[in-house]
Design a protein around this motif. Sequence first.
Motif, PDB file in Angstrom:
ATOM      1  N   VAL A   1      40.886  36.971  38.124  1.00  0.00           N
ATOM      2  CA  VAL A   1      40.696  38.280  38.744  1.00  0.00           C
ATOM      3  C   VAL A   1      41.228  39.330  37.785  1.00  0.00           C
ATOM      4  CG1 VAL A   1      41.279  39.790  40.676  1.00  0.00           C
ATOM      5  CG2 VAL A   1      40.889  37.343  41.070  1.00  0.00           C
TER       6      VAL A   1
ATOM      7  N   THR B   1      41.217  38.708  47.918  1.00  0.00           N
ATOM      8  CA  THR B   1      41.981  39.702  47.173  1.00  0.00           C
ATOM      9  C   THR B   1      42.029  41.032  47.916  1.00  0.00           C
ATOM     10  OG1 THR B   1      40.013  40.428  45.937  1.00  0.00           O
ATOM     11  CG2 THR B   1      41.369  38.685  44.938  1.00  0.00           C
TER      12      THR B   1
ATOM     13  N   LEU C   1      45.894  45.390  41.596  1.00  0.00           N
ATOM     14  CA  LEU C   1      45.759  44.179  42.403  1.00  0.00           C
ATOM     15  C   LEU C   1      46.984  44.054  43.299  1.00  0.00           C
ATOM     16  CD1 LEU C   1      44.146  41.611  43.021  1.00  0.00           C
ATOM     17  CD2 LEU C   1      45.400  40.482  41.170  1.00  0.00           C
TER      18      LEU C   1
ATOM     19  N   GLU D   1      42.795  45.141  46.742  1.00  0.00           N
ATOM     20  CA  GLU D   1      42.972  46.013  45.587  1.00  0.00           C
ATOM     21  C   GLU D   1      43.051  47.474  46.023  1.00  0.00           C
ATOM     22  OE1 GLU D   1      40.094  44.017  42.311  1.00  0.00           O
ATOM     23  OE2 GLU D   1      39.218  44.428  44.300  1.00  0.00           O
TER      24      GLU D   1
ATOM     25  N   TYR E   1      42.312  43.294  36.616  1.00  0.00           N
ATOM     26  CA  TYR E   1      42.877  44.531  37.147  1.00  0.00           C
ATOM     27  C   TYR E   1      43.329  45.403  35.980  1.00  0.00           C
ATOM     28  CZ  TYR E   1      47.478  42.446  36.251  1.00  0.00           C
ATOM     29  OH  TYR E   1      48.574  41.872  35.649  1.00  0.00           O
TER      30      TYR E   1
ATOM     31  N   ILE F   1      46.649  38.526  46.170  1.00  0.00           N
ATOM     32  CA  ILE F   1      45.656  37.506  45.820  1.00  0.00           C
ATOM     33  C   ILE F   1      46.049  36.188  46.483  1.00  0.00           C
ATOM     34  CG2 ILE F   1      46.873  37.057  43.649  1.00  0.00           C
ATOM     35  CD1 ILE F   1      44.181  36.152  42.479  1.00  0.00           C
TER      36      ILE F   1
END
Length: 222
Positions: free
Chosen positions: A86, A151, A94, A153, A88, A97
Amino acid sequence: MIILSRVMRIVNCLFLLLFPCAILAQNVEDFHALKEKFPNDHMINLANEQEISISRENNRIKIIRSTTDRNLYLNETARQFSKGSVAYSSFIRLDDIKARSFYLEDGDYSEVEITKFLKKNELDDSFHDDLRTVNFIYPNLKAGSVTELVTKESILNPRFLGAFYFAGYFPVEKATLQVVVEKDIDIEFLQFNTKKYTVQTEERKKANKTIYTFTLVGSESS
């Protein structure tokens, strides 16, 4: 593709098929039937879900994006999908997660929660000076395994919200985009590359928010 003016851009595209079984409820017989139905596919996307919340905080636009991605693997190439990642940056923070995998054992699913995440700078692979990734491994993937990635964000710059793809290179059971917008924030949706598919749209009011929902249903790739 869906475009939300002033705030963000969201893209829908490419190929999809329906997968008619419930998540993790299929038994071994169902799994073999799916392998026969999709003999040329390595995996099926069981859930492609995203919720985007847009509000105001201290006279600034605040955007929170929550995503769930769940995949079923149909053959031994599942091991090729063991690595998860992932991205960021300073534009996309982020906040959370969670990842886990499920594998078939004696006709039932066993769960493995991922606890080891490795952060890495990706300076050589991007035009962003501060691009970073969180990397992890889904263990014990094999035919019949399922992976799930969740996730959360914070989109610190609306221009970097990016795209939402209703479908990709593999069959998709269902894809849902939900956008929750605070009162007095105006947005506009423009769809691109969705004429071949059936995307249900819904708009409803709840308290001081408007909730827009886009759901992909009943479509197959050409």
